[in-house]
Design an enzyme around this catalytic site. Structure first.
Site, PDB file in Angstrom:
ATOM      1  N   LYS A  99     -57.785  27.345 -57.350  1.00  0.00           N
ATOM      2  CA  LYS A  99     -56.567  27.204 -58.139  1.00  0.00           C
ATOM      3  C   LYS A  99     -55.385  26.797 -57.266  1.00  0.00           C
ATOM      4  O   LYS A  99     -55.079  27.452 -56.273  1.00  0.00           O
ATOM      5  CB  LYS A  99     -56.265  28.552 -58.807  1.00  0.00           C
ATOM      6  CG  LYS A  99     -54.977  28.590 -59.580  1.00  0.00           C
ATOM      7  CD  LYS A  99     -55.091  27.904 -60.927  1.00  0.00           C
ATOM      8  CE  LYS A  99     -53.731  27.721 -61.555  1.00  0.00           C
ATOM      9  NZ  LYS A  99     -53.698  28.053 -62.967  1.00  0.00           N
ATOM     10  N   ASP A 247     -54.988  31.242 -71.081  1.00  0.00           N
ATOM     11  CA  ASP A 247     -53.861  31.669 -70.237  1.00  0.00           C
ATOM     12  C   ASP A 247     -53.287  32.990 -70.761  1.00  0.00           C
ATOM     13  O   ASP A 247     -52.091  33.261 -70.635  1.00  0.00           O
ATOM     14  CB  ASP A 247     -52.770  30.584 -70.161  1.00  0.00           C
ATOM     15  CG  ASP A 247     -51.745  30.879 -69.072  1.00  0.00           C
ATOM     16  OD1 ASP A 247     -52.036  31.697 -68.187  1.00  0.00           O
ATOM     17  OD2 ASP A 247     -50.636  30.306 -69.135  1.00  0.00           O
TER      18      ASP A 247
HETATM   19  C1  NCD Z   1     -49.106  33.494 -65.826  1.00  0.00           C
HETATM   20  C2  NCD Z   1     -49.144  34.945 -65.355  1.00  0.00           C
HETATM   21  O1  NCD Z   1     -48.456  35.766 -65.924  1.00  0.00           O
HETATM   22  O2  NCD Z   1     -49.900  35.248 -64.423  1.00  0.00           O
HETATM   23  N1  NCD Z   1     -47.903  33.289 -66.570  1.00  0.00           N
HETATM   24  C3  NCD Z   1     -47.654  32.320 -67.469  1.00  0.00           C
HETATM   25  O3  NCD Z   1     -46.513  32.221 -67.933  1.00  0.00           O
HETATM   26  N2  NCD Z   1     -48.596  31.507 -67.872  1.00  0.00           N
HETATM   27  C4  NCD Z   1     -49.237  32.564 -64.671  1.00  0.00           C
HETATM   28  C5  NCD Z   1     -49.502  31.136 -65.067  1.00  0.00           C
HETATM   29  O4  NCD Z   1     -50.602  30.799 -65.474  1.00  0.00           O
HETATM   30  O5  NCD Z   1     -48.579  30.318 -64.969  1.00  0.00           O
HETATM   31 ZN    ZN Z   2     -52.199  31.234 -66.237  1.00  0.00          ZN
END
Ligand code: NCD
Ligand code: ZN
Length: 346
Positions: A99, A247
């Site tokens: 990543k 996500d």
């Molecule tokens: C993710 C996290 O909280 O780990 N947050 C987000 O806003 N998506 C990190 C990420 O994937 O950018």
């Molecule tokens: Zn993420």
């Protein structure tokens, strides 16, 4: 159609965290998903193969013994990542993807990459081994408007990486713009993108409806309605280069409802119900299985899950709780602000 049976979905971008938060959120993914690609942005991050092995063990230990779930592990790329260790992790079958976080782009990304020329040796190893590079595609410069950061990243960073490593598999994660869709459509099949559940539902107005709404804040930030509509089209199109990465990113309510609230939206409990709703609205329920269960697996070179998931459309809306909690920890569940009638029944 009131019932739909699909191969069990995979989540190709998931934040499970660790410790008590891991224990709290894990059951909400494993009920609907057979496998997930686990993001490495813990504190401290999952940088080495050995870190990934311990994190994998922690996840497996937190899992009920009778649950069939496989976490696929990723490494957090830093400028000091040892390419030999990455190669080892791949050879051992521990590392499914690497990543790339631009330093400072999102939650726990401060150990990420500033100088992209420093990761070339690792990218070469990924390319040779056919292992994907997962990319958080946003530039971090304060002078670039937050709504333009993805588009700028594609031009400034992604296109050059793709040019230098044309065979490298790249997943542009959680895309939010027409520009990202176009990039995927205009590049060969070794370039794919994940799309989240929340970006199919919210646009940037949701963030400011009658006040500031921290539970709709994530990165990349939601964009204009036209972009959301394009994402829905891409997700429901049947194009195998767009697949699900939720996500789902849990933060406690206190850290979100704060003067400087964290980025991340927790969608795992409602992900499948929302997706069925969105695909049905587009008259594309026949494309749901490709998006959730087939295309990502194909890109990552694994067979689809052998088990199945059945969803049924109920007459009455399903009541999901507003949050989940255990002891001191409470995490708010994403609210799509429409009724959810699709229920996972099996
Ligand atoms: C993710 C996290 O909280 O780990 N947050 C987000 O806003 N998506 C990190 C990420 O994937 O950018
Ligand atoms: Zn993420």
């Amino acid at each position: 159609m009131r019932k739909i049976k699909i191969h069990k979905p995979d989540d190709w971008h998931l934040h499970l965290r660790d410790g008590d938060l891991l224990k709290l959120v894990l059951p909400h993914t494993v009920k609907d998903f057979g496998r997930a690609l686990i993001m490495p942005n813990l504190v401290p991050p999952v940088i080495t193969t050995s870190d990934a092995e311990s994190y994998r063990r922690e996840i497996m230990d937190a899992l009920d013994k009778d649950i069939d779930f496989q976490p696929f592990m990723t490494l957090y790329l830093t400028e000091d990542t040892d390419p030999r260790d990455v190669e080892d992790g791949i050879a051992k079958g521990v590392v499914k993807a690497v990543k790339l976080y631009p330093a400072g782009a999102t939650t726990n990304s401060s150990s990420g990459v500033r100088d992209f020329s420093k990761i070339n040796e690792t990218l070469a190893i990924l390319s040779t081994n056919n292992v994907p590079l997962c990319v958080h595609g946003e530039v971090v410069d304060g002078h670039v408007d937050i709504f333009d950061r993805e588009t700028e990243f594609i031009q400034r960073v992604l296109i050059p990486i793709h040019k230098d490593f044309p065979e490298l598999k790249i997943v542009l994660e959680h895309i939010t713009t027409q520009d990202a869709i176009d990039f995927v459509l205009n590049t060969p099949d070794n370039i794919a993108a994940t799309i989240t559940v929340h970006h199919l539902v919210i646009n940037r107005n949701h963030l400011f409806k009658s006040g500031i709404r921290p539970h709709y804040f994530c990165l990349p930030i939601a964009k204009r309605e036209v972009h959301r509509q394009s994402l829905v089209k891409a997700a429901t199109s049947g194009n195998a280069n767009f697949f699900l990465g939720t996500d789902s990113a849990p933060h406690t309510i206190g850290t979100k409802e704060s003067a400087c609230g964290c980025a991340g939206i927790f969608t795992a409990p409602v992900a499948m119900a929302i997706l069925a709703h969105v695909f049905e609205n587009e008259d594309a329920l026949d494309k749901l299985e490709g998006f959730t269960s087939l295309s990502g697996a194909e890109f990552y070179g694994v067979a689809p899950n052998q088990s199945f998931l059945t969803l049924r459309k109920e007459k009455a809306p399903i009541k999901f709780p507003a949050s989940i909690a255990e002891n001191e920890l409470e995490v708010s569940i994403f609210d799509p602000e429409f009724d959810l009638n699709w229920k996972v029944i099996d």
